[in-house]
Design an enzyme around this catalytic site. Structure first.
Site, PDB file in Angstrom:
ATOM      1  N   HIS A 108       0.808  -1.217   0.000  1.00 53.13           N
ATOM      2  CA  HIS A 108       0.000   0.000   0.000  1.00 53.13           C
ATOM      3  C   HIS A 108       0.845   1.271   0.000  1.00 53.13           C
ATOM      4  O   HIS A 108       0.310   2.381   0.060  1.00 53.13           O
ATOM      5  CB  HIS A 108      -0.912  -0.015   1.235  1.00 53.13           C
ATOM      6  CG  HIS A 108      -2.112   0.853   1.122  1.00 53.13           C
ATOM      7  ND1 HIS A 108      -2.320   1.944   1.947  1.00 53.13           N
ATOM      8  CD2 HIS A 108      -3.181   0.814   0.299  1.00 53.13           C
ATOM      9  CE1 HIS A 108      -3.459   2.520   1.641  1.00 53.13           C
ATOM     10  NE2 HIS A 108      -4.003   1.867   0.639  1.00 53.13           N
ATOM     11  N   ASP A 118      15.159  11.136  -9.651  1.00 53.60           N
ATOM     12  CA  ASP A 118      16.501  11.622  -9.334  1.00 53.60           C
ATOM     13  C   ASP A 118      16.577  11.964  -7.842  1.00 53.60           C
ATOM     14  O   ASP A 118      16.464  11.079  -7.015  1.00 53.60           O
ATOM     15  CB  ASP A 118      16.876  12.801 -10.226  1.00 53.60           C
ATOM     16  CG  ASP A 118      17.118  12.361 -11.673  1.00 53.60           C
ATOM     17  OD1 ASP A 118      17.260  11.146 -11.912  1.00 53.60           O
ATOM     18  OD2 ASP A 118      17.139  13.236 -12.564  1.00 53.60           O
ATOM     19  N   LYS A 154       2.861   4.449  -1.160  1.00 50.12           N
ATOM     20  CA  LYS A 154       2.774   5.349  -2.316  1.00 50.12           C
ATOM     21  C   LYS A 154       3.913   6.372  -2.215  1.00 50.12           C
ATOM     22  O   LYS A 154       3.802   7.383  -1.527  1.00 50.12           O
ATOM     23  CB  LYS A 154       1.427   6.088  -2.354  1.00 50.12           C
ATOM     24  CG  LYS A 154       0.230   5.185  -2.690  1.00 50.12           C
ATOM     25  CD  LYS A 154      -0.253   4.445  -1.470  1.00 50.12           C
ATOM     26  CE  LYS A 154      -1.422   3.539  -1.774  1.00 50.12           C
ATOM     27  NZ  LYS A 154      -2.685   4.227  -1.726  1.00 50.12           N
TER      28      LYS A 154
END
Length: 547
Positions: free
Chosen positions: A211, A218, A213
């Site tokens: 889950h 870079d 995110k």
């Protein structure tokens, strides 16, 4: 009292599953309430809070806080658990809309020269998602000489749902850029054996998910609760924070995603999956050995960064031999601009990693009288511990949750269509408890509503006593609920700042979300759209750990 509490903990340790632990906690609380109506033993009141064991975290011996002057903020204790990244508040930008989130993602992919790291529950299959994949392909084609590397981490069950899915979206990249693209699909170790064969699509996702995110380009990092799907780019409200020019933080999250990827299944160009060489299989073989190995691999990242920072701080602050480390963690000029501190928090209960849970509980416990906590979740399903802390601690709370119409499951077919009603039932129970304890002045529930939108924003803003601006926020994937604490892999960051411009951004973000809400009153639950069928009320206690 101490001996009794220790006995309670030892009893809990022999229970095999968190669900049984929580059940015992609820049973014991009710039993003791019935037996001790007039007076209750003080240590027994701790029983519900002790149903979740103290995290076992390897911590380096901590030096004094070296990124900032002593006592500059009261949350330096978090740095005893996780690495601490000191930056300038000017490097942080709070994004307010799904469209901003999408624009930043697409632009950053095109600008990336060395690495693109995407960790999400899944990648959607619509035109907006295809445009992101096309941007990755363009960047790979234009940077062959600079060796751009792309690492994508998704959930196996969610990413494999349907004939057209996350896997089919990414196969062309794997086939064309073998060696430059890695796609890892995390498979929870709890979905195995007969259960794995019996549970159909969608239902198998209730057992546990990847889950996290987090998106790295870079040296830039975007933290959010938003997935890579069209609704999250258009009309699904979430939170998003963009940290620019933060190489150490970008390195940390890159290594974290790589570590979770190592213990995941590797997608192949022919749409099969393999275990990485030298790693254990997530659902074949010994579950305990796999979880132990996964914890070791992931905590290596946390502890290696802490050790690295400890060594660099020691060189800078405890020796005069600057030649010992020609590249110190921060130069003197950089340290002078540091006014914001980032702490990455992980929650992976299947592996016994419980850092986020510990930090969140401590923040709620230690919030002083006169302070205000704004808490937001798209899925109001607090764990027993969080529930008890909100009701019994000293701070004031404003809690933002989704009205039924903006719940992501609103209008769904089958059993899923009843999930918004289950959340209404849980909110009603909490509101009743607030009223029963006479805490209406201290705790306020508010429902987010926006026509034709859904609500997925989660996090926390802490306003210390006497301040009109927040000094700390939590932002990332956790929802403060059972799934987040017990089943899924989660990550968020605690941002502590004395930078007024950043505090203003966070305050404005909080206001924009809460200003689209209505205060929940007892009469709210008498409205027709808050009616909860009896079978939903009866079923909710049995299934609340799964959503």
């Amino acid at each position: 009292m101490a001996a009794s509490a220790l006995l309670w903990r030892r009893l809990l340790q022999v229970l095999p599953r968190p669900g049984l632990v929580a059940l015992l906690g609820r049973f014991s609380e009710r039993w003791f309430q019935g037996r001790e109506r007039g007076k209750r033993s003080s240590w027994l009141l701790l029983a519900p809070l002790l149903t979740q064991s103290v995290p076992q975290i390897t911590v380096q011996k901590s030096p004094p806080c070296c990124l900032c002057p002593e006592d500059v903020h009261r949350f330096q204790w978090i740095g005893n658990l996780v690495p601490e990244f000191g930056i300038s508040g000017s490097q942080v930008r709070v994004l307010s809309s799904p469209m901003d989130f999408y624009d930043v993602m697409k632009t950053q992919i095109k600008l990336a020269k060395r690495r693109v790291v995407l960790a999400s529950l899944y990648l959607g299959t619509g035109p907006l998602e295809q445009a992101l994949v096309d941007s990755i392909q363009e960047s790979l084609e234009s940077s062959r000489l600079s060796s751009l590397r792309v690492s994508i981490l998704l959930d196996f069950t969610r990413g494999s749902r349907g004939k057209k899915n996350s896997r089919t979206m990414l196969l062309p990249l794997l086939q064309k850029f073998t060696g430059q693209v890695r796609v890892s699909l995390f498979h929870t170790p709890n979905l195995r054996g007969l259960l794995r064969h019996l549970l159909p699509e969608r239902f198998n996702e209730t057992i546990g998910l990847q889950h996290i995110k987090v998106y790295v380009f870079d040296d830039n990092v975007v933290l959010s609760g938003a997935n890579l799907s069209d609704s999250y780019f258009t009309n699904r409200q979430d939170r998003y924070i963009w940290l620019q020019g933060c190489p150490e933080l970008a390195d940390f999250f890159t290594e974290l995603v790589e570590a979770v990827g190592d213990v995941s299944l590797q997608l192949q160009p022919d749409d099969t999956v393999l275990v990485k060489e030298g790693m254990l299989h997530p659902y074949h073989g010994d579950k305990g050995k796999y979880c132990k190995a996964a914890k070791k691999r992931i905590m290596e990242v946390v502890n290696s960064f802490k050790a690295r920072q400890y060594q660099q701080h020691t060189v800078v602050f405890h020796t005069e031999d600057q030649e010992a480390d020609p590249k110190p963690y921060h130069s003197e000029s950089e340290r002078a601009t540091i006014d914001t501190w980032i702490y990455p928090l992980l929650q992976m209960k299947p592996f016994g990693i419980e850092i986020d849970e510990l930090v969140t509980e401590t923040l709620l416990t230690e919030a002083e009288r006169g302070s205000t906590v704004h808490l937001s979740t798209g899925y109001f399903n607090l764990t027993q511990t969080y529930w008890a802390l909100l009701l019994d601690t000293r701070s004031s709370y404003r809690i933002l949750l989704a009205s039924p119409e903006v719940n992501g499951f609103f209008g769904a077919k089958g059993v899923a269509g009843a999930i918004p009603a289950a959340y209404v039932h849980i909110a009603h129970q909490f509101h009743n408890e607030v009223c029963r304890k006479g805490q209406q002045e201290r705790i306020c529930l508010q429902e987010y509503y926006r026509s034709n939108w859904t609500f997925h924003a989660k996090g926390l803003w802490l306003y210390q006593t006497g301040s009109s601006l927040p000094s700390l926020t939590l932002i990332g994937s956790p929802n403060f609920g059972y799934r987040s604490v017990y089943r899924d892999l989660e990550a968020q960051i605690a941002i502590v700042t004395t930078n007024r411009d950043l505090q203003e951004q966070l305050h404005q973000e909080q206001n924009q979300l809460f200003n689209r809400s209505n205060i929940v009153l007892s009469s709210t639950f008498e409205q027709p759209n808050r009616y909860v069928k009896l079978w939903v009320k009866l079923l909710t206690p049995l299934i609340k750990n799964f959503f």
